[in-house]
Design a protein around this motif. Structure first.
Motif, PDB file in Angstrom:
ATOM      1  N   SER A 141      -5.212  -2.126  -5.822  1.00 55.29           N
ATOM      2  CA  SER A 141      -5.372  -0.672  -5.801  1.00 55.29           C
ATOM      3  C   SER A 141      -5.383  -0.084  -4.397  1.00 55.29           C
ATOM      4  N   ASP A 142      -4.779   1.109  -4.274  1.00 55.33           N
ATOM      5  CA  ASP A 142      -4.883   1.871  -3.036  1.00 55.33           C
ATOM      6  C   ASP A 142      -6.210   2.611  -3.020  1.00 55.33           C
ATOM      7  N   ARG A 143      -6.534   3.160  -4.201  1.00 59.72           N
ATOM      8  CA  ARG A 143      -7.811   3.858  -4.312  1.00 59.72           C
ATOM      9  C   ARG A 143      -8.561   3.340  -5.524  1.00 59.72           C
ATOM     10  N   GLU A 150       1.046   5.685  -5.668  1.00 55.71           N
ATOM     11  CA  GLU A 150      -0.295   5.152  -5.459  1.00 55.71           C
ATOM     12  C   GLU A 150      -0.781   4.369  -6.681  1.00 55.71           C
ATOM     13  N   ARG A 196       0.841  -1.192   0.000  1.00 57.65           N
ATOM     14  CA  ARG A 196       0.000   0.000   0.000  1.00 57.65           C
ATOM     15  C   ARG A 196       0.878   1.245   0.000  1.00 57.65           C
ATOM     16  N   ALA A 197       0.448   2.237  -0.727  1.00 52.52           N
ATOM     17  CA  ALA A 197       1.251   3.450  -0.845  1.00 52.52           C
ATOM     18  C   ALA A 197       1.140   4.274   0.423  1.00 52.52           C
ATOM     19  N   PRO A 205     -10.534   5.317  -0.947  1.00 52.93           N
ATOM     20  CA  PRO A 205      -9.604   4.234  -0.628  1.00 52.93           C
ATOM     21  C   PRO A 205     -10.304   2.892  -0.852  1.00 52.93           C
TER      22      PRO A 205
END
Lengths: 677, 296
Positions: free
Chosen positions: A567-569, A386, A337-338, A583
């Motif tokens: 994905s982070d978001r 991200e 995760r970023a 998120p």
């Protein structure tokens, strides 16, 4: 009614003659039985022979294939001994096939009604004036709206889901006793797929048909099948009830397969199943799965396992008692995760894209038509490191956005800015070398995106030469280093794409993108052409690359579980408009926007106890509405005229979680919790 | 070093053609075609050394004689040995078409690729001109040029090359459209490669195969055209032996001395069949012709 099986495949082996003159088997000793009211799922990776089995059930062999041994009997007929005339009578009548892509299997020049009439003429004793009534009845049966109108349409005038329904109606027209389905929902949107599967399930119960359902998608199998047969390298390796096979299979391959499926409610990465099945004729003396099996012993190399009945289904394995050592819930790595940061990497500023080109006369007379943009008003900021996931059904504009960022499609208004605030020239020709190098695009299908005439060395040499001037020995050394990073060795350098497997090709495509040392990698459905076990490996690879390099990704997929894993978001798109962005853990845990709720509800889990929630009709909209909320026509929580006339406002749910809806966010959450209860 | 394994695909493009040749040879039809074409080329090269008679040698006492031990295919109306003339009769045709075919494929291919790359309305407009041109009968167009500039190889080669290049435009343009729409071209564009590099590296290798097959087909048609021109008296001038010309010369005696026409007809059609079979094999070996038995 008697209970003897309707369709019986008895130890069938099918093969083709190789250029060496040997006959190589693609199907080895496969047996199956189907009785009325039963539905059997046939699962396996590509090349496992699952489609060959269902075609053989109709007495049909693809060009080049020949029957080596065994027999197929349907309703007392030996399908491989019938004459052409007799087969014609049965096929499409008592035994019908629904193929993967109905858009291609329906005749494009004949109306749906005409095509149905042909089936009725061939396979029923109806008289001319009864045809129309029966057609309307059939189209109604497959839940097509307005059957009279549909019967008068050509196949291209129907959406993919409607075409698939028409194909099902055609299979039912001959009063089929056995329905063979070859990946009937692959390529359809999640919501459409869920609806079609519910239809098939109901039909098989109502009409007491037997169904054989071929799919690589365990989620789909879980919805419609009572029993499952797992195939591997042309053999049946596991048979059992769907619940048994999907929840606690005893065969190591089935366990590995389950672990490789990304799950919607589990943020951990799926576990890759390394290696690939042996090619026809190369399975050796032992177990075909031995090279990929975690619990294989010497015996597995020497001795071919026979099918044996066990408490965990009938299976082919010497060590099934030890198979529980292989986890099916996944021991997958935690996704990288970023870190939260204010540093931007890419900013999309009210981006609008239109495919509409004003016609000659319009521009001549200056007539201004109000045609809504294909993609409208997209504003997204991607922070450094991200990964942004873009999800939505087909036509949601997710690939269009990627191509615009890459400079391949013109934008209508708005801008794309890099992290330093500089605007990227919209067209790729006007971009500086530095800007080009920092953004790389990976395509969906590596067969299309790799030049078939270039070797891997040439493919990787292109970005290296273009951006860094690396050629000759230097370039070669660097290419080998990059190949190692995508878990391929230097010995791949001299191969052509045709000499690689699907997964290897996609790795080469990923390697090509990373050869440019990019800051942002745009991934356009890059796992959807791959088998699940290979997909898991690619997801794992991307996660590693993200960890090592801190690369930004924009990841487009229709598969919500894959997007979640990476994905982070997540940004949810409908008809080229943003519905929700936030998120990924928050978006998936408690969907806020009604469209997200619909999408997530339709996802099929490989679990027979989890039914999809079908909240909206699977209507395909061809263009977004000119005014109001883009989702107004399908929304299950529609308020009224306010949705039709006013653009919904952005509302903030949590810290970086936004949704666009007229309904207050608390009410949305409340309603969903209420529904769940 | 295991990393440096030798692969035919990479060593040299000439190696690739050797592999393709082997692939053609492996197919029955390709092997037959290749043998026939090789036979004809050898015959054309070696015939001046091995003909039993001089092709000009007139024997006034032995005209229109039937096949005999001395004259296997008999003699013509001037008493010349038909067998010797048959052996030599392909030389002119092979030289002219052998030069004109590559020229036709090169210029037609170049223009076609250009049109394909330009695309849009200009491309459409230019193609309509090509269509209009193709709608005229070829023989008419060619005769106009030959009558204007006279016959002889200096006129025939450019004329044939010009007219037979025009259909190549169509093929090259279609192939270009196909390749340009594929993702690997988009990928190269997105990386920012200059236009020239995209054309030479991504496009040309993929269009070239189609052009090679097209060239082989053009060759056989051009041979037919050349022989037709000779037959009409606009190609090779006497006394040079040529199949088309020989068929014309013996036409008047066809009812009672058919052997005069038989030999040239067999040789000409065998060469054309040979080229067509080879082109077929080439298309299959290159993977252009994916036609399979219909699954009915």
């Amino acid at each position: 009614m008697n209970n003897s099986p309707l369709l019986q495949i008895d130890r069938i082996s099918i093969g083709f003659r190789a250029s060496t003159g040997q006959i190589l088997p693609v199907l080895r000793d496969v047996s199956l039985q189907l009785s009325r009211g039963q539905s059997l799922g046939i699962v396996g990776e590509s090349g496992s022979g699952k489609s060959t089995v269902v075609l053989a059930a109709m007495g049909f062999l693809k060009h080049g294939l020949q029957l080596i041994s065994g027999s197929v009997s349907f309703d007392g007929n030996n399908m491989f001994e019938l004459s052409g005339k007799e087969l014609e009578k049965l096929r499409g009548g008592k035994i019908a096939l629904i193929p993967q892509n109905s858009g291609q299997s329906l005749t494009p020049s004949l109306k749906i009604g005409t095509q149905l009439t042909e089936v009725l003429k061939l396979h029923t004793g109806l008289s001319n004036d009864q045809y129309m009534d029966r057609i309307i009845e059939l189209l109604g049966l497959v839940r097509l709206p307005d059957p009279e109108a549909i019967a008068k349409r050509y196949p291209h005038e129907l959406s993919g889901g409607q075409q698939q329904r028409a194909a099902i109606a055609m299979a039912l027209a001959g009063d089929a006793d056995v329905l063979l389905l070859d990946e009937p929902t692959t390529g359809l949107d999640v919501t459409t797929q869920a609806h079609i599967l519910e239809l098939l399930r109901d039909l098989s119960i109502e009409r007491n048909m037997a169904m054989a359902y071929v799919s690589h998608d365990l989620g789909a199998i879980a919805r419609v099948c009572d029993n499952v047969m797992v195939m591997y390298a042309g053999e049946a390796i596991l048979e059992g009830s769907t619940r048994q096979v999907l929840t606690s299979p005893f065969h190591p391959y089935a366990r590995g397969l389950l672990a490789s499926i990304p799950k919607l409610n589990d943020p951990r990465l799926p576990v890759a199943l390394d290696g690939r099945p042996p090619a026809p004729g190369l399975a050796g003396e032992g177990c075909a799965f031995v090279s990929r099996c975690a619990i294989a012993s010497d015996r597995c190399h020497r001795e071919h396992p026979e099918m044996q009945a066990t408490p965990g289904g009938t299976l082919r394995c010497h060590h099934y008692k030890d198979s529980e050592r292989i986890s099916i819930t996944g021991t997958g790595a935690q996704p990288a995760r970023a870190q939260a940061t204010d540093q931007m990497s890419l900013v999309l500023d009210s981006l609008s894209i239109s495919y509409h080109i004003p016609s000659f006369f319009d521009s001549l007379f200056g007539a201004k038509q109000e045609i809504p943009n294909t993609v409208d008003d997209i504003s997204v900021k991607v922070t450094k490191g991200e990964t942004l996931g873009l999800v939505g059904e087909s036509g949601s504009g997710k690939s269009t956005i990627l191509k615009t960022v890459a400079g391949l499609l013109p934008l209508r208004s708005g801008s794309v800015k890099t992290g330093d605030g500089k605007e990227l020239p919209p067209r790729v020709e006007h971009r500086e070398s530095r800007q080009l190098q920092s953004i790389q695009l990976i395509f969906q299908n590596p067969d299309e995106s790799l030049n078939p005439r270039h070797t891997v060395a040439q493919i990787l040499g292109q970005p290296l030469g273009l951006y860094f001037g690396l050629r000759g020995k230097e370039g070669e050394a660097r290419s080998i280093e990059i190949l190692r990073r995508v878990r391929l060795g230097g010995h791949y350098m001299d191969r052509l794409p045709s000499q690689l497997s699907g997964g290897e090709k996609q790795r080469v495509a990923i390697a090509r993108a990373f050869a440019a040392n990019p800051e942002l990698v745009l991934c356009d459905e890059i796992t959807s052409a791959l088998d699940v076990s290979v997909q898991a490996a690619v997801i794992d690879l991307l996660n590693e690359l993200k960890k090592e390099h801190g690369t930004n990704f924009i990841f487009v997929s229709h598969d919500l579980a894959v997007v979640r894993a990476l994905s982070d978001r997540v940004a949810v798109l409908y008809q080229g408009r943003l519905c929700e962005i936030g998120p990924s853990d928050q978006v998936y845990a408690l969907p806020s926007h009604p469209y997200t709720e619909v999408l997530l509800g339709a996802v099929l889990e490989p679990d027979p106890d989890v039914a999809p929630k079908l909240l909206a009709e699977d209507v395909v909209e061809l263009s977004p509405p000119a005014r109001g909320c883009p989702f107004q026509r399908r929304c299950p929580r529609r308020l009224g005229s306010v949705c039709d006339n006013q653009e919904p406002p952005w509302q903030q749910s949590e810290d970086r979680h936004f949704i666009r809806c007229h309904i207050p966010i608390e009410e949305l959450h409340g309603a969903q919790v209420e529904d769940a209860a | 070093m295991a990393d440096q394994a030798v692969n035919p695909a990479r060593t040299a493009s000439s190696m690739r053609w050797l592999i393709v040749l082997k692939d053609i040879w492996a197919r029955p039809s390709g092997a037959i075609g290749l043998s026939i074409v090789t036979f004809h080329i050898l015959l054309a090269v070696l015939s001046p050394l091995i003909t039993p008679y001089d092709y000009r040698e007139i024997d006034a006492f032995n005209i229109l004689s039937g096949p005999s031990a001395a004259h296997w295919f008999g003699t013509d109306d001037l008493g010349r040995d038909i067998f010797s003339r048959m052996m030599l009769g392909g030389r002119e045709a092979l030289i002219v078409t052998g030069i004109a075919t590559p020229i036709a494929v090169l210029w037609g291919g170049f223009v076609g690729i250009l049109f394909g790359l330009i695309g849009g309305r200009i491309d459409e407009f230019l193609m309509r001109i090509v269509d209009a041109f193709l709608s005229l009968p070829w023989i008419l167009k060619m005769l106009v040029l030959i009558v204007t500039f006279g016959s002889g190889n200096a006129v025939l080669i450019p004329t044939l090359a010009f007219f037979y290049g025009i259909p190549v435009i169509r093929i090259a343009r279609a192939a270009t459209h196909d390749v340009v729409a594929r993702d690997f071209v988009s990928a190269a564009k997105a990386r920012g490669h200059p236009r020239f590099s995209i054309i030479s590296r991504e496009l040309l290798p993929n269009v070239m195969d189609t052009l090679m097959v097209e060239g082989a087909m053009r060759w056989s048609w051009m041979l037919l055209a050349f022989s037709s021109l000779s037959f009409l008296g606009f190609g090779v001038s006497p006394p040079t032996p040529d199949w088309g010309l020989m068929i014309k010369e013996t036409r008047a005696y066809l009812t009672f001395a058919p052997w005069g026409a038989l030999g040239p007809v067999i040789l000409l059609s065998s060469l054309i069949i040979g080229i067509n079979l080879t082109a077929d094999g080439l298309a299959k070996a290159l993977g252009i012709d994916r036609a399979q038995k219909a699954p009915v």
